[in-house]
Design a protein around this motif. Sequence first.
Motif, PDB file in Angstrom:
ATOM      1  N   MET A   1       0.844  -1.184   0.000  1.00 54.30           N
ATOM      2  CA  MET A   1       0.000   0.000   0.000  1.00 54.30           C
ATOM      3  C   MET A   1       0.886   1.244   0.000  1.00 54.30           C
ATOM      4  N   GLY A   2       0.621   2.144  -0.934  1.00 53.25           N
ATOM      5  CA  GLY A   2       1.295   3.435  -0.949  1.00 53.25           C
ATOM      6  C   GLY A   2       0.471   4.427  -0.144  1.00 53.25           C
ATOM      7  N   VAL A   3       1.146   5.173   0.732  1.00 53.79           N
ATOM      8  CA  VAL A   3       0.467   6.175   1.551  1.00 53.79           C
ATOM      9  C   VAL A   3       1.155   7.506   1.283  1.00 53.79           C
ATOM     10  N   ASN A   4       0.401   8.469   0.778  1.00 59.16           N
ATOM     11  CA  ASN A   4       0.974   9.746   0.355  1.00 59.16           C
ATOM     12  C   ASN A   4       0.268  10.913   1.021  1.00 59.16           C
ATOM     13  N   GLY A   5       1.053  11.893   1.446  1.00 60.52           N
ATOM     14  CA  GLY A   5       0.509  13.113   2.029  1.00 60.52           C
ATOM     15  C   GLY A   5       1.018  14.319   1.269  1.00 60.52           C
ATOM     16  N   CYS A   6       0.267  15.406   1.303  1.00 63.58           N
ATOM     17  CA  CYS A   6       0.571  16.528   0.406  1.00 63.58           C
ATOM     18  C   CYS A   6       1.711  17.433   0.860  1.00 63.58           C
ATOM     19  N   PHE A   7       1.899  17.655   2.140  1.00 65.22           N
ATOM     20  CA  PHE A   7       2.942  18.543   2.673  1.00 65.22           C
ATOM     21  C   PHE A   7       2.838  19.970   2.152  1.00 65.22           C
ATOM     22  N   GLY A   8       1.626  20.505   2.137  1.00 64.86           N
ATOM     23  CA  GLY A   8       1.422  21.890   1.725  1.00 64.86           C
ATOM     24  C   GLY A   8       1.939  22.862   2.778  1.00 64.86           C
ATOM     25  N   SER A   9       1.809  24.138   2.512  1.00 65.86           N
ATOM     26  CA  SER A   9       2.401  25.156   3.391  1.00 65.86           C
ATOM     27  C   SER A   9       1.485  25.579   4.538  1.00 65.86           C
TER      28      SER A   9
ATOM     29  N   SER B   1      -0.963  16.794   6.974  1.00 71.20           N
ATOM     30  CA  SER B   1      -1.163  15.687   6.033  1.00 71.20           C
ATOM     31  C   SER B   1       0.159  15.102   5.552  1.00 71.20           C
ATOM     32  N   GLY B   2       1.224  15.882   5.621  1.00 69.73           N
ATOM     33  CA  GLY B   2       2.532  15.369   5.245  1.00 69.73           C
ATOM     34  C   GLY B   2       3.144  14.446   6.283  1.00 69.73           C
ATOM     35  N   PHE B   3       2.831  14.689   7.550  1.00 70.01           N
ATOM     36  CA  PHE B   3       3.391  13.865   8.624  1.00 70.01           C
ATOM     37  C   PHE B   3       2.572  12.604   8.902  1.00 70.01           C
ATOM     38  N   MET B   4       1.327  12.597   8.530  1.00 67.32           N
ATOM     39  CA  MET B   4       0.457  11.465   8.830  1.00 67.32           C
ATOM     40  C   MET B   4       0.912  10.149   8.190  1.00 67.32           C
ATOM     41  N   PRO B   5       1.358  10.144   6.931  1.00 63.12           N
ATOM     42  CA  PRO B   5       1.814   8.873   6.354  1.00 63.12           C
ATOM     43  C   PRO B   5       2.958   8.232   7.149  1.00 63.12           C
ATOM     44  N   ARG B   6       3.801   9.053   7.704  1.00 64.77           N
ATOM     45  CA  ARG B   6       4.911   8.524   8.506  1.00 64.77           C
ATOM     46  C   ARG B   6       4.382   7.727   9.700  1.00 64.77           C
TER      47      ARG B   6
ATOM     48  N   VAL C   1      -3.432   5.262  -0.791  1.00 67.53           N
ATOM     49  CA  VAL C   1      -4.093   6.138   0.168  1.00 67.53           C
ATOM     50  C   VAL C   1      -3.506   7.525  -0.014  1.00 67.53           C
ATOM     51  N   VAL C   2      -4.372   8.520  -0.133  1.00 67.86           N
ATOM     52  CA  VAL C   2      -3.922   9.895  -0.321  1.00 67.86           C
ATOM     53  C   VAL C   2      -4.521  10.762   0.780  1.00 67.86           C
ATOM     54  N   ILE C   3      -3.650  11.537   1.420  1.00 70.01           N
ATOM     55  CA  ILE C   3      -4.098  12.467   2.455  1.00 70.01           C
ATOM     56  C   ILE C   3      -3.717  13.873   2.014  1.00 70.01           C
ATOM     57  N   ASP C   4      -4.704  14.615   1.549  1.00 67.42           N
ATOM     58  CA  ASP C   4      -4.510  16.016   1.179  1.00 67.42           C
ATOM     59  C   ASP C   4      -4.870  16.877   2.376  1.00 67.42           C
TER      60      ASP C   4
END
Length: 148
Positions: A29-37, A44-49, A84-87
């Motif tokens: 499973m790929g889990v990706n977060g956006c890491f916006g500003s 959302s960038g830290f959640m996949p970790r 899985v995508v977390i924006d």
Amino acid sequence: MEKMPVDAIKMETARKTIVAQHDKYGKTMGVNGCFGSSNVGQMSGFMPREIVRTIPNAFMRCPLALYPEIEGPSQVLLYDDYQVVIDGCEARCLAKALAKAGVKIDLSYALDEDFHLEKTPGPDFDEDKMKEITQKIMADIRKLSVEQ
């Protein structure tokens, strides 16, 4: 974007990663977060970790190099069985980019819409809230893995 046969991937580390992870886990499973500003983008960038530390067959992937001009280890994302995508926000930039590349997304979230968070400028966010939401997403991931 269509995935090529694994043995046709030029980057040796990508080939080895695909084979090793599927040999070990069967499905990945790929889990990706956006890491916006904004606050929600950073969250959302830290959640996949947090997710990949808990779910053995879940892996963070870099979706930026999916494009044909860039051959890199992120092509591994194409071989994952689930995505899985977390924006962070309703713009859902990451989900749209993956969809444009032809990646099927199994679970997709926007923290502001789906979890009623207020988007504010800057990198600071409530870590306890992040952990709470991460647990909810992991519950969905576990259902997805069982159901399919």
